[in-house]
Design a protein around this motif. Sequence first.
Motif, PDB file in Angstrom:
ATOM      1  N   ARG A 252       0.813  -1.216   0.000  1.00 64.91           N
ATOM      2  CA  ARG A 252       0.000   0.000   0.000  1.00 64.91           C
ATOM      3  C   ARG A 252       0.855   1.278   0.000  1.00 64.91           C
ATOM      4  NH1 ARG A 252      -2.792  -3.627   3.236  1.00 64.91           N
ATOM      5  NH2 ARG A 252      -1.740  -2.856   5.109  1.00 64.91           N
ATOM      6  N   PRO A 253       2.021   1.292   0.715  1.00 62.60           N
ATOM      7  CA  PRO A 253       2.822   2.522   0.662  1.00 62.60           C
ATOM      8  C   PRO A 253       3.300   2.889  -0.737  1.00 62.60           C
ATOM      9  CG  PRO A 253       3.465   1.187   2.547  1.00 62.60           C
ATOM     10  CD  PRO A 253       2.548   0.341   1.712  1.00 62.60           C
ATOM     11  N   THR A 254       3.547   1.896  -1.585  1.00 64.13           N
ATOM     12  CA  THR A 254       4.004   2.215  -2.934  1.00 64.13           C
ATOM     13  C   THR A 254       2.929   2.968  -3.709  1.00 64.13           C
ATOM     14  OG1 THR A 254       5.554   0.363  -3.039  1.00 64.13           O
ATOM     15  CG2 THR A 254       4.754   1.229  -5.132  1.00 64.13           C
ATOM     16  N   ILE A 255       1.704   2.495  -3.636  1.00 63.42           N
ATOM     17  CA  ILE A 255       0.614   3.206  -4.321  1.00 63.42           C
ATOM     18  C   ILE A 255       0.451   4.600  -3.734  1.00 63.42           C
ATOM     19  CG2 ILE A 255      -1.827   3.152  -4.910  1.00 63.42           C
ATOM     20  CD1 ILE A 255      -0.271   0.918  -6.241  1.00 63.42           C
ATOM     21  N   GLU A 256       0.489   4.700  -2.432  1.00 60.99           N
ATOM     22  CA  GLU A 256       0.333   5.991  -1.765  1.00 60.99           C
ATOM     23  C   GLU A 256       1.392   6.988  -2.226  1.00 60.99           C
ATOM     24  OE1 GLU A 256       1.074   7.793   2.726  1.00 60.99           O
ATOM     25  OE2 GLU A 256       0.752   5.643   2.458  1.00 60.99           O
ATOM     26  N   LEU A 257       2.637   6.555  -2.292  1.00 60.10           N
ATOM     27  CA  LEU A 257       3.705   7.482  -2.645  1.00 60.10           C
ATOM     28  C   LEU A 257       3.809   7.696  -4.147  1.00 60.10           C
ATOM     29  CD1 LEU A 257       6.442   6.706   0.009  1.00 60.10           C
ATOM     30  CD2 LEU A 257       4.604   8.381   0.029  1.00 60.10           C
ATOM     31  N   MET A 258       3.330   6.775  -4.959  1.00 61.60           N
ATOM     32  CA  MET A 258       3.222   7.067  -6.389  1.00 61.60           C
ATOM     33  C   MET A 258       2.157   8.132  -6.633  1.00 61.60           C
ATOM     34  SD  MET A 258       3.829   3.360  -8.223  1.00 61.60           S
ATOM     35  CE  MET A 258       3.734   4.001  -9.903  1.00 61.60           C
ATOM     36  N   ASN A 259       1.097   8.117  -5.828  1.00 64.17           N
ATOM     37  CA  ASN A 259       0.141   9.228  -5.879  1.00 64.17           C
ATOM     38  C   ASN A 259       0.848  10.543  -5.583  1.00 64.17           C
ATOM     39  OD1 ASN A 259      -2.114   7.581  -6.377  1.00 64.17           O
ATOM     40  ND2 ASN A 259      -2.606   7.359  -4.209  1.00 64.17           N
ATOM     41  N   ALA A 260       1.648  10.544  -4.515  1.00 64.93           N
ATOM     42  CA  ALA A 260       2.330  11.772  -4.109  1.00 64.93           C
ATOM     43  C   ALA A 260       3.343  12.226  -5.140  1.00 64.93           C
ATOM     44  CB  ALA A 260       3.013  11.548  -2.758  1.00 64.93           C
ATOM     45  N   MET A 261       3.956  11.280  -5.864  1.00 65.20           N
ATOM     46  CA  MET A 261       4.922  11.642  -6.896  1.00 65.20           C
ATOM     47  C   MET A 261       4.259  12.162  -8.160  1.00 65.20           C
ATOM     48  SD  MET A 261       8.080   8.926  -6.717  1.00 65.20           S
ATOM     49  CE  MET A 261       7.151   7.416  -6.505  1.00 65.20           C
TER      50      MET A 261
ATOM     51  N   ARG B 175      -7.270  -5.968  -7.322  1.00 60.86           N
ATOM     52  CA  ARG B 175      -8.470  -5.221  -7.710  1.00 60.86           C
ATOM     53  C   ARG B 175      -9.167  -4.571  -6.518  1.00 60.86           C
ATOM     54  NH1 ARG B 175     -12.185  -9.310 -10.403  1.00 60.86           N
ATOM     55  NH2 ARG B 175     -13.452  -7.484 -10.907  1.00 60.86           N
ATOM     56  N   THR B 176      -9.139  -5.223  -5.366  1.00 61.78           N
ATOM     57  CA  THR B 176      -9.930  -4.718  -4.238  1.00 61.78           C
ATOM     58  C   THR B 176      -9.128  -3.914  -3.231  1.00 61.78           C
ATOM     59  OG1 THR B 176      -9.597  -6.767  -2.962  1.00 61.78           O
ATOM     60  CG2 THR B 176     -11.515  -6.666  -4.440  1.00 61.78           C
ATOM     61  N   THR B 177      -7.802  -4.094  -3.218  1.00 62.09           N
ATOM     62  CA  THR B 177      -6.981  -3.405  -2.218  1.00 62.09           C
ATOM     63  C   THR B 177      -6.047  -2.366  -2.827  1.00 62.09           C
ATOM     64  OG1 THR B 177      -7.048  -5.336  -0.753  1.00 62.09           O
ATOM     65  CG2 THR B 177      -5.294  -3.723  -0.372  1.00 62.09           C
ATOM     66  N   LEU B 178      -5.286  -2.747  -3.828  1.00 64.06           N
ATOM     67  CA  LEU B 178      -4.261  -1.837  -4.341  1.00 64.06           C
ATOM     68  C   LEU B 178      -4.806  -0.816  -5.333  1.00 64.06           C
ATOM     69  CD1 LEU B 178      -1.179  -4.211  -4.759  1.00 64.06           C
ATOM     70  CD2 LEU B 178      -1.749  -2.679  -2.870  1.00 64.06           C
ATOM     71  N   ILE B 179      -5.485  -1.280  -6.362  1.00 64.75           N
ATOM     72  CA  ILE B 179      -5.951  -0.348  -7.400  1.00 64.75           C
ATOM     73  C   ILE B 179      -6.874   0.725  -6.836  1.00 64.75           C
ATOM     74  CG2 ILE B 179      -7.375  -0.193  -9.490  1.00 64.75           C
ATOM     75  CD1 ILE B 179      -6.028  -2.676 -10.530  1.00 64.75           C
ATOM     76  N   PRO B 180      -7.795   0.409  -5.907  1.00 67.09           N
ATOM     77  CA  PRO B 180      -8.639   1.489  -5.370  1.00 67.09           C
ATOM     78  C   PRO B 180      -7.864   2.592  -4.645  1.00 67.09           C
ATOM     79  CG  PRO B 180      -9.645  -0.642  -4.941  1.00 67.09           C
ATOM     80  CD  PRO B 180      -8.261  -0.913  -5.456  1.00 67.09           C
ATOM     81  N   LEU B 181      -6.638   2.327  -4.216  1.00 72.14           N
ATOM     82  CA  LEU B 181      -5.844   3.349  -3.549  1.00 72.14           C
ATOM     83  C   LEU B 181      -5.243   4.356  -4.528  1.00 72.14           C
ATOM     84  CD1 LEU B 181      -3.789   1.162  -1.032  1.00 72.14           C
ATOM     85  CD2 LEU B 181      -5.783   2.587  -0.507  1.00 72.14           C
ATOM     86  N   ALA B 182      -5.135   3.970  -5.783  1.00 71.08           N
ATOM     87  CA  ALA B 182      -4.417   4.788  -6.759  1.00 71.08           C
ATOM     88  C   ALA B 182      -5.278   5.938  -7.264  1.00 71.08           C
ATOM     89  CB  ALA B 182      -3.963   3.930  -7.931  1.00 71.08           C
TER      90      ALA B 182
ATOM     91  N   ASN C 278     -14.726 -13.298 -22.114  1.00 70.65           N
ATOM     92  CA  ASN C 278     -15.390 -12.610 -23.225  1.00 70.65           C
ATOM     93  C   ASN C 278     -14.508 -11.546 -23.861  1.00 70.65           C
ATOM     94  OD1 ASN C 278     -17.885 -14.037 -22.879  1.00 70.65           O
ATOM     95  ND2 ASN C 278     -18.309 -12.734 -21.096  1.00 70.65           N
ATOM     96  N   GLY C 279     -13.239 -11.507 -23.457  1.00 77.57           N
ATOM     97  CA  GLY C 279     -12.327 -10.534 -24.037  1.00 77.57           C
ATOM     98  C   GLY C 279     -12.476  -9.139 -23.475  1.00 77.57           C
ATOM     99  N   LYS C 280     -13.109  -9.008 -22.307  1.00 81.44           N
ATOM    100  CA  LYS C 280     -13.359  -7.690 -21.705  1.00 81.44           C
ATOM    101  C   LYS C 280     -12.473  -7.495 -20.478  1.00 81.44           C
ATOM    102  CE  LYS C 280     -16.713  -6.953 -24.632  1.00 81.44           C
ATOM    103  NZ  LYS C 280     -16.551  -5.959 -25.740  1.00 81.44           N
ATOM    104  N   THR C 281     -12.141  -6.238 -20.218  1.00 79.80           N
ATOM    105  CA  THR C 281     -11.409  -5.912 -19.001  1.00 79.80           C
ATOM    106  C   THR C 281     -12.397  -5.575 -17.893  1.00 79.80           C
ATOM    107  OG1 THR C 281     -11.256  -3.591 -19.663  1.00 79.80           O
ATOM    108  CG2 THR C 281      -9.421  -5.013 -20.264  1.00 79.80           C
ATOM    109  N   PRO C 282     -12.015  -5.824 -16.629  1.00 81.63           N
ATOM    110  CA  PRO C 282     -12.900  -5.458 -15.521  1.00 81.63           C
ATOM    111  C   PRO C 282     -12.886  -3.945 -15.311  1.00 81.63           C
ATOM    112  CG  PRO C 282     -10.829  -6.249 -14.660  1.00 81.63           C
ATOM    113  CD  PRO C 282     -10.764  -6.438 -16.153  1.00 81.63           C
ATOM    114  N   ALA C 283     -13.712  -3.481 -14.404  1.00 80.62           N
ATOM    115  CA  ALA C 283     -13.819  -2.039 -14.163  1.00 80.62           C
ATOM    116  C   ALA C 283     -12.539  -1.446 -13.594  1.00 80.62           C
ATOM    117  CB  ALA C 283     -14.985  -1.776 -13.204  1.00 80.62           C
ATOM    118  N   GLU C 284     -11.686  -2.280 -12.970  1.00 82.42           N
ATOM    119  CA  GLU C 284     -10.519  -1.739 -12.271  1.00 82.42           C
ATOM    120  C   GLU C 284      -9.388  -1.328 -13.200  1.00 82.42           C
ATOM    121  OE1 GLU C 284     -13.047  -3.928  -9.612  1.00 82.42           O
ATOM    122  OE2 GLU C 284     -12.043  -4.611 -11.443  1.00 82.42           O
ATOM    123  N   TRP C 285      -9.346  -1.840 -14.414  1.00 81.61           N
ATOM    124  CA  TRP C 285      -8.354  -1.350 -15.375  1.00 81.61           C
ATOM    125  C   TRP C 285      -8.979  -1.220 -16.751  1.00 81.61           C
ATOM    126  CZ3 TRP C 285      -7.300  -6.195 -12.999  1.00 81.61           C
ATOM    127  CH2 TRP C 285      -7.424  -7.343 -13.814  1.00 81.61           C
TER     128      TRP C 285
END
Length: 621
Positions: A157-166, A186-193, A206-213
């Motif tokens: 989680r700190p990596t996502i947090e500090l990439m936000n800050a960068m 999908r449920t922990t890391l991506i929502p932090l970004a 079906n060749g589709k991406t989920p909502a998270e990316w």
Amino acid sequence: QFFGQHGYLPDLVDLPHNVNMHATFIAAGPGIRKQDPVAGVRAIDVAPTVAFLLGIPGPQNARGKILTSLAPRPGQYKEITVLDISDYHGQLVPLSEAADNLSGGGASNPSFGIGGAAFLKPWLDWYRGEATNGSITVAAGDSVGATPPISSFFGDRPTIELMNAMGFSADGLGNHNFDKGQAYLRTTLIPLAHYPFLSANVVDANGKTPAEWSPSKVFDGTFGGVKLGVVGFTNDDAPTLVSPNAFTPFHVANSLDAVNAEAARLKAKGIGPIVAIGHLGATAGTLTSPTGPLLDLADRVEDVDAVIGDHTDFQVLTTRPNGVLVTENRSKGIRFTRVRLLVDTSTKQVVYKTADFHKPWDIGVTPDAAIQARIDALNAQLAPILSTVIGNSTRFVPRADACGQSAGRTCESLVGDVVTDAMRTRYAPIGVEFAITNSGGLRADLTCPTTDNPSDFCPAYTPPPYPITRGQVLTVLPFGNVVVTLRVSGAELKTMLENGVSRMPAVDGRFPQVSGLCFTYDISAPVGSRVTGAVRQAADGSCTGAAVDLTAASTYTIAENDFMASGGDGYPVFTSRATTQDTMDQVTADYVAASSPISPAIQGRVTCTTSGGTACPVVTP
């Protein structure tokens, strides 16, 4: 922040230090508009501008601006700037690197801090400020996973947090993004970004991406009226590099097909410039003449102006025969690249492209205060445990192997010897004879850096000996892998060894580090028929013991890691018969503590021969 006179700004006068720099620049010719004097021109702006006017790639380390204001028609060009780092792996604290000097390099060169989130932020900000028409900052996957303790202890989680800050604008999806499985991603890391994740080829049935990316992102409003399309892609072999079912219910479709389909869709919507970012890299060659999967893709993409790669810790900066600009960085934030695309506003087409790469030295740079405070707070929580010195070594124990490959993936390595010796020694009482681990799971030097870094979990020291802390062991083994023990036949053991050398001479994480046995392989022989023999290690560690029968007529008890046992890196699936033991990092830490001082030596545990035209990697004495 410059080293050498050519970095100085004009009219820089510091007579006490013998600096008296003044300059006047004259620009003239049929491609240059007559106008009043242009203010603020610097020496560092000349080469990038001349390269643009000549239509050639700019200098590989260009610092300055492209002065498009000199062009015949004011406002004719809009400049798109993309800043990129590769394979960040949560390297929130600085590393160290030897500086260039007149001696030609080598161990005698002084080392300085480089990278780290608090220092990358001001470096990126500087180049954002240089961007004439705006910029975005991207990575292309593996920003999380295989991270040092400051990130891994907190679930990345700190990596996502500090990439936000960068100030990141987008990231890709590499294999390590799925180390904890798609659900955690999908449920922990991506929502932090605060930025999107992009991959066009990680899709459902079906060749589709989920909502998270998303397959792509259009940056509209960032570049003064020009829209930029960014298409993401994931390495095709990603599912083989993580635990089984880590991607389920998704799969990785063909990266080239996915990029071309998404680029065509964006082009049909009127998007002019398109950049593809993703997790394929170069595997051989040089900076300007590389080869590998990244180049195979770049040579066949359509409707794409530039491809930004990742994954292999390889520096790349080249323009392919089809005009596609390709770049990749060294990993962990010790390099970053600036890509610049000049778009003709009348046609919305890219008419010039160039890139330059940079070393974000920490010396002379004031770290971002907020990011540094967060890093200090994380370190304070970890220090009581991870700063404990558990043992030492009589010599430096690097991740690099005996052939000089920095990731330790072509030859026997000292860190591989120590880890596999620890595995074999721990479980010898229950009959374990041999241990094997994949080099891709060994991520750092085992001994503490000789250049002190206040942000790591190592003390300042003067060697020898070389201290080993609990935190350093975790940095070597960040995945939480578990040792498993099992019985295998000699033929199955040979299959494991064959898999380990099957990609040679390419650099590959499946390359085996072993203990208890030494084996020889022919690098020119067909894949699957390369291993020519094996012997047991003698009591003194030398490769002089009895022959190991690599046929179905014999059986042996071995130790490996759970990732390999479940089919990771192409190893045989032995899950059903494997007995789970202790975590690899604890086994290694216990071994270091019990055996200190350790004195590992390269013993010829993996010996390459050649019967044909393929050369073996050369062991450095």
